[in-house]
Design an enzyme around this catalytic site. Structure first.
Site, PDB file in Angstrom:
ATOM      1  N   THR A 112      47.279  13.633 -27.943  1.00  0.00           N
ATOM      2  CA  THR A 112      47.544  14.012 -26.549  1.00  0.00           C
ATOM      3  C   THR A 112      48.333  12.870 -25.932  1.00  0.00           C
ATOM      4  OG1 THR A 112      45.526  15.314 -26.391  1.00  0.00           O
ATOM      5  CG2 THR A 112      46.529  14.609 -24.325  1.00  0.00           C
ATOM      6  N   LYS A 187      48.591  20.916 -22.982  1.00  0.00           N
ATOM      7  CA  LYS A 187      47.368  20.115 -23.121  1.00  0.00           C
ATOM      8  C   LYS A 187      46.968  19.504 -21.787  1.00  0.00           C
ATOM      9  CE  LYS A 187      43.870  18.227 -25.143  1.00  0.00           C
ATOM     10  NZ  LYS A 187      43.884  17.293 -26.267  1.00  0.00           N
ATOM     11  N   LYS A 255      42.556   8.371 -20.503  1.00  0.00           N
ATOM     12  CA  LYS A 255      43.988   8.321 -20.828  1.00  0.00           C
ATOM     13  C   LYS A 255      44.653   9.659 -20.553  1.00  0.00           C
ATOM     14  CE  LYS A 255      45.115   9.328 -24.861  1.00  0.00           C
ATOM     15  NZ  LYS A 255      45.505  10.516 -25.676  1.00  0.00           N
TER      16      LYS A 255
END
Length: 302
Positions: A112, A187, A255
């Site tokens: 990701t 995502k 993150k």
């Protein structure tokens, strides 16, 4: 067996003529790589800490001493590393994948990461006559183990078609979302949804306990109704049992949410649910839980 289209080389994917290179053998990566081995593919692997690859090596994977060595000896290269900075180093460094992969190779980043970085990698790959896809996943350690991940793909149709047999070993819901970067944007949508949902899951469990209910019985009911979600079905039971082992690390979720928030701001979007969840997870990390699973959020509510 092999074909050309629009002046570019496309390799036919099968177990007999393809070697897969796999970089990143963490919680997700090790399980994904193992499924490829079980399916009969030859597998090269490299990770910064060799000990993390020992299980795979014992099961038949071949160790390569560097990213460059792996890239030059593989036909399909899959990465699932930690942060966008890691992705950039692995792909765009002088000794990285793009400078060392064979012409016509397929490169798939399943980390990701940043949509803009995915576009940058795709452009650099095209110059070297490589076929790049960004393909982040969702489904956690359970989906990685069972080969049931949702795979969100950005890139061109023909490389996607060629790689579908490999994707089908790793996941079940596999959709080409659009051009380079589209997988990462999808995502981000996934993580934005989970961010607010995790707060709701924690609040629901605490509410059930405060009301004198058995939270496990509550889950039996609400997971099958309109409140149902992957997090409610898979992470809420871990919260109730006090199991905070990482299926997905708190630090990696921070993150992801940070990337999503920064990307949303560039599109002039406000995301209050995302901002709240990010602030809570940062607080959790400050409490020493960055290496715990995301279900550890409930500790703030307890």
């Amino acid at each position: 067996m092999d074909s050309w289209k629009e002046g570019r080389f496309f390799m036919v994917i099968n177990k007999e003529n393809v070697t897969i290179g796999f970089i990143g053998t963490g919680v997700m990566g090790e399980r994904m790589a193992r499924n490829l081995l079980k399916a009969g593919y030859n597998l090269n692997t490299y990770t910064r800490t060799k000990s993390k690859a020992e299980n795979l090596l014992a099961e038949g994977a071949k160790w390569k001493n560097s990213v460059a060595e792996l890239a030059s000896n593989s036909d399909v290269i899959i990465t699932i590393v930690g942060y966008p900075s890691d992705v950039e180093e692995v792909y765009l460094n002088e000794n990285g994948i793009i400078n060392n992969a064979k012409q016509g190779s397929y490169i798939i980043d399943m980390t990701t990461s940043s949509p803009l970085l995915a576009e940058k990698i795709s452009k650099a790959a095209s110059v070297k006559q490589l076929h790049a896809l960004d393909a982040p996943v969702s489904g956690g350690d359970i989906g990685a183990k069972n080969g049931t991940l949702a795979i969100m793909v950005g890139g061109e149709q023909q490389p996607f078609n060629a790689l579908l047999p490999i994707f089908e070993i790793l996941g079940q819901n596999i959709i080409l979302q659009g051009p380079a970067g589209s997988g990462q944007h999808t995502k981000m949508c996934n993580q934005i949804t989970i961010a607010s949902n995790m707060v709701g899951v924690c609040e629901a469990i605490i509410y059930a306990k405060k009301a004198g209910l058995d939270p496990e019985k509550v889950l039996e009911t609400i997971t099958t109704g309109a409140a149902g979600s992957w997090s409610l079905s898979n992470l809420a039971p871990r919260m109730i049992k006090g199991n905070y082992d990482p299926g997905f690390y708190v630090k990696h979720f921070i993150k992801d949410m940070t990337i999503a928030l920064e990307t949303a701001k560039t599109m002039e979007l406000t995301t209050p649910g995302l901002e709240l969840s990010l602030s809570l997870y940062k607080q959790l990390a400050e409490n020493g839980e960055e290496d715990s699973g995301t279900q550890a959020l409930i500790k703030l509510f307890n």
